[in-house]
Enzyme design. Structure first.
Site, PDB file in Angstrom:
ATOM      1  N   PRO A  69       4.062  -7.977 -11.652  1.00  0.00           N
ATOM      2  CG  PRO A  69       3.509 -10.216 -11.904  1.00  0.00           C
ATOM      3  CD  PRO A  69       4.170  -9.064 -12.608  1.00  0.00           C
ATOM      4  CG  HIS A  70       5.015  -4.565  -7.726  1.00  0.00           C
ATOM      5  ND1 HIS A  70       4.073  -4.349  -8.706  1.00  0.00           N
ATOM      6  CD2 HIS A  70       4.686  -3.730  -6.714  1.00  0.00           C
ATOM      7  CE1 HIS A  70       3.222  -3.413  -8.306  1.00  0.00           C
ATOM      8  NE2 HIS A  70       3.573  -3.031  -7.097  1.00  0.00           N
TER       9      HIS A  70
END
Lengths: 153, 112
Positions: A69-70
């Protein structure tokens, strides 16, 4: 960028060795709680919304049992990396349909010099191609041994 | 934080995500990421923009066109857009009932 450089953006306070969540929404919420607890970040709702928006683009669970996740948000002033692990596995809508056990969460400010964020992401993805390493990370006893395995010590 | 500022920050984050996806799509897809939800994200962006007060929305649009980022952090009492000093009186008002603008450049101010 090498893995040692990448690990400068995380800390023992940003290591969640045993996520309780089993679905994507709860996992993201638990991850953001961990970010707030491990840093001086003040605005968890903004980060949660950004990470959810990123998942709307397409799942970040792109490796076998791994998600990244980013994204960028005004809510942080420097690149921050949280590492989380789930023993049971999370349904993170992965490409292969399997459960996700390892999470490398990269949250970056809107601008970062030298694009450290994308370079860190690329380094982690490249390093985690190694199946033996992934197994070691799932079994690592603590943050220190987790990082040592990532560094290849 | 003022609810409208919260929405503006989320809108800016989303705009950056859309822009970066479009500009760096090849590089990101080379890392294994898929972006099949881009059109959905754009629709979600429009829904979010619809919740913002029209005058603030229009100010956001003008600032974004001019500077790239409409909302900027305040760090050490400086606007991180133009580096002008922000009066300390602003700090006490920030979390109450106003969306604050930098008196020098007009950017919307966010205290991280």
């Amino acid at each position: 960028m090498d893995i040692v450089e990448v690990l400068k953006h995380t800390s023992p306070a940003l290591f969640l060795p045993d996520l309780k969540a089993t679905d994507k929404a709860s996992a993201l919420a638990e991850i953001v709680e961990g970010l707030v607890a491990g840093t001086s970040i003040q605005n968890p709702d903004t980060i949660l919304q950004m990470l959810k928006s990123r998942e709307h683009l397409g799942s970040t669970a792109v490796g076998p049992g791994i998600a990244f996740p980013h994204g960028r948000t005004l809510a942080v002033q420097r690149l921050t990396i949280l590492i989380a692990r789930s023993r049971a596995g999370v349904d993170f809508e992965s490409e292969d349909g399997g459960p996700t056990h390892l999470f490398f969460v990269l949250v970056a400010p809107p601008q970062d010099s030298g694009h450290q964020y994308i370079k860190s992401l690329a380094t982690l993805i490249d390093r985690l191609q190694d199946g033996d390493l992934r197994a070691k990370l799932r079994d690592a006893a603590d943050y220190e041994s987790f990082c040592a395995a990532l560094k290849g010590d | 934080m003022h609810p409208q500022l919260q929405l503006l920050v989320a809108l800016q984050d989303m705009d950056q995500m859309i822009r970066e996806t479009e500009e760096s799509r090849e590089q990101l897809e080379g890392l294994g990421f898929k972006h099949e939800g881009l059109e959905n994200l754009k629709r979600a962006r429009e829904d979010l923009a619809g919740q913002i007060d029209p005058s603030l929305g229009s100010w956001y649009k003008r600032l974004t066109a001019r500077f790239g980022h409409a909302v900027v952090p305040v760090v050490g009492n400086l606007c991180m857009g133009c580096f002008a000093s922000i009066p300390s009186s602003f700090v006490s008002k920030t979390n109450i009932d106003k969306v604050q603008k930098c008196e020098s450049c007009g950017r919307l101010l966010y205290w991280p």
